[in-house]
Every structure is written in structure tokens, then in C-alpha cells.
Scaffold this active site. Sequence first.
Site, PDB file in Angstrom:
ATOM      1  N   ASP A   1     -39.929 -13.961  33.154  1.00  0.00           N
ATOM      2  CA  ASP A   1     -39.885 -13.915  34.629  1.00  0.00           C
ATOM      3  C   ASP A   1     -39.809 -15.355  35.139  1.00  0.00           C
ATOM      4  O   ASP A   1     -39.980 -16.312  34.370  1.00  0.00           O
ATOM      5  CB  ASP A   1     -41.152 -13.219  35.180  1.00  0.00           C
ATOM      6  CG  ASP A   1     -41.115 -13.018  36.691  1.00  0.00           C
ATOM      7  OD1 ASP A   1     -40.011 -12.942  37.263  1.00  0.00           O
ATOM      8  OD2 ASP A   1     -42.193 -12.939  37.310  1.00  0.00           O
TER       9      ASP A   1
ATOM     10  N   CYS B   1     -38.400  -9.090  35.670  1.00  0.00           N
ATOM     11  CA  CYS B   1     -38.050  -9.695  36.957  1.00  0.00           C
ATOM     12  C   CYS B   1     -36.888  -8.887  37.532  1.00  0.00           C
ATOM     13  O   CYS B   1     -35.834  -8.785  36.895  1.00  0.00           O
ATOM     14  CB  CYS B   1     -37.624 -11.136  36.708  1.00  0.00           C
ATOM     15  SG  CYS B   1     -36.910 -11.949  38.144  1.00  0.00           S
TER      16      CYS B   1
ATOM     17  N   CYS C   1     -40.313  -6.102  43.187  1.00  0.00           N
ATOM     18  CA  CYS C   1     -40.457  -7.450  42.621  1.00  0.00           C
ATOM     19  C   CYS C   1     -41.710  -7.372  41.776  1.00  0.00           C
ATOM     20  O   CYS C   1     -42.739  -6.839  42.233  1.00  0.00           O
ATOM     21  CB  CYS C   1     -40.631  -8.477  43.735  1.00  0.00           C
ATOM     22  SG  CYS C   1     -41.192 -10.088  43.128  1.00  0.00           S
TER      23      CYS C   1
HETATM   24  N1  DGL Z   1     -40.805 -11.561  39.896  1.00  0.00           N
HETATM   25  C1  DGL Z   1     -39.473 -11.619  40.288  1.00  0.00           C
HETATM   26  C2  DGL Z   1     -38.877 -10.279  40.620  1.00  0.00           C
HETATM   27  O1  DGL Z   1     -39.282  -9.278  40.093  1.00  0.00           O
HETATM   28  C3  DGL Z   1     -38.906 -12.700  41.138  1.00  0.00           C
HETATM   29  C4  DGL Z   1     -39.737 -13.624  41.895  1.00  0.00           C
HETATM   30  C5  DGL Z   1     -38.959 -14.836  42.373  1.00  0.00           C
HETATM   31  O2  DGL Z   1     -38.900 -15.792  41.622  1.00  0.00           O
HETATM   32  O3  DGL Z   1     -38.405 -14.805  43.473  1.00  0.00           O
HETATM   33  O4  DGL Z   1     -37.949 -10.185  41.375  1.00  0.00           O
END
Ligand code: DGL
Length: 263
Positions: free
Chosen positions: A10, A74, A185
Site C-alpha cells: 500500500d 490499496c 480505501c
Molecule cells: N490505501 C489506499 C487505498 O486503498 C490509498 C491511500 C492513498 O495513498 O491515497 O486507496
Amino acid sequence: MNKSTVLFFDSGMGGLSVYREAKKLMPDNHYLYCFDNAGFPYSEKSEETIIQRTLDICKKINQDYPLDAIVIACNTASTVVLPPLREQFSIPIVGTVPAIKPAAEISQTKHIGLLATKGTVKRPYVNDLIHQFASHCVVERLGSTKLVEIAEHKIQGKSVDLIALKNELSPWTSIENLDTICLGCTHFPLIKDEIQICLPQVKNFMDPGAAIAKRLQFLLDKLDIALKLEVKNQVFCTQDLENNHQLERALALWGFEGISSLK
Ligand code: DGL
């Protein structure tokens, strides 16, 4: 049975919300966790940048620690990087995408929300999911980078700024029949309780973590895992950290034994 080595990737700490489900289901695997702090946050980064960074980092880790599977924990990356990654690796690649289908099914009011990064809410991949599985629902989309930062701070031991959180969620506070939210997210399950305080009308929060863990288990069960040297559960970052020890202590609670920077 030989242990699998699985990498969770991530931009930050959000992937831990997926990792914790895998660890619960398969406690004995070797787990590596990499967060791309040099590229954090991914929310508003271009698709090309995210693809290139993810490919380079996964390849680098695989050179030193032969992997049996990669979980792109992610959503912002998964919505663009899965096809190129699968072209370059022959191991299972598991992605994380918003749980639109179960959200549309469980919602009583058929009014659902997608809470994700600014990138994820506008991806063609997500448009397709909504078109395919939620065309009978009203679907609100809220893209936020601030929420990602709030969750990242929480895991690093800082307090959650509830006023900033409320402010960020304010477009939804007066939508009374919004009964289901997709946590699109991986950072957001980590601040679910705080989101619930700001949006008391929401009955269901859809977190795909447990389903992803099951999918990973299914794919690993089909593999013939080679015997390897014992690998410790450890964390990699992409740029040196200012307060390594504080984060190391926080990550020890998640079962990791140390953080090192990829060179
Ligand atoms: N944790 C990530 C996601 O699931 C992204 C967070 C980011 O860096 O904007 O989208």
C-alpha cells in the site's frame, strides 16, 4: 506444510486493514508489508506514476524475498495496476476494490455511498462496477485525501482530528437515507468508528478485507509452496522515516519485527 511468503503493498498503513484479516485466517504465513511512503498519498497521483512505482517496488522485493503471492492492499493502485502486474508476475496477484456489489445488495434504502480517494472515485473500473452491480441504487461518491491522512496519523499514534473528519464528510451528513457506505480505501476501516460518529444514519460499512483474505487463502491452497528459509514478518518503506522507533513499536502490535528502507 511449507509456509507461503505474501507481500501486502500500500502507499501507507491502510493495507494493514486487509493484512489483519489474512493474518487472522492464516496466522502461520510469512508476511511482508511494504508501504510506499516516498509516494504517499496515492489519492491524486497519475495512473502512470502509481503503476510504475508499484511494479518497481514489487519486483525489488521479489528479488530478495521470493514471493508466493502479492496483495495490492490499496484500492487506488488496484483499480489500475492489476493487469500490468499480472503480466509481469506468474504468482497470484490479489487486488482490493470497492465492495459495490454487496453494498447494493445489503442496502435497504438503495442509497449507497462510495468513500474512497480522489483517484478511485473517478476510475473507469469503478464506473463499471457501479454500472454492473448498482444501477438500481442512488450512488454518492466522495473522494478525499484528507481522510487518508487522518487514518495514517491514527496508526502512527496521533489523535484523530474529529473536526476535520466531520468537515470532510459534511456533504453526506444531511443525506438521511444513506444507509450503506463502501469503505473504498483500505485506510478507512481503520477510522470506521470515527466515521460512524460523523454519519450516524449509516447502518452498514462495507470493508472487503475479510473477503480478500478468503480469496488469498483459496489461491494459496492451490499452490505447491517450496520450502524456504524462515522469513521474519517485516515491513519495508521506500524512504527513511523520521521517527522509525515510534512506528516500529506501533507495527510490532500488528506482528511485525522491524522496518527497513528499500535501497
Ligand atoms: N490505501 C489506499 C487505498 O486503498 C490509498 C491511500 C492513498 O495513498 O491515497 O486507496
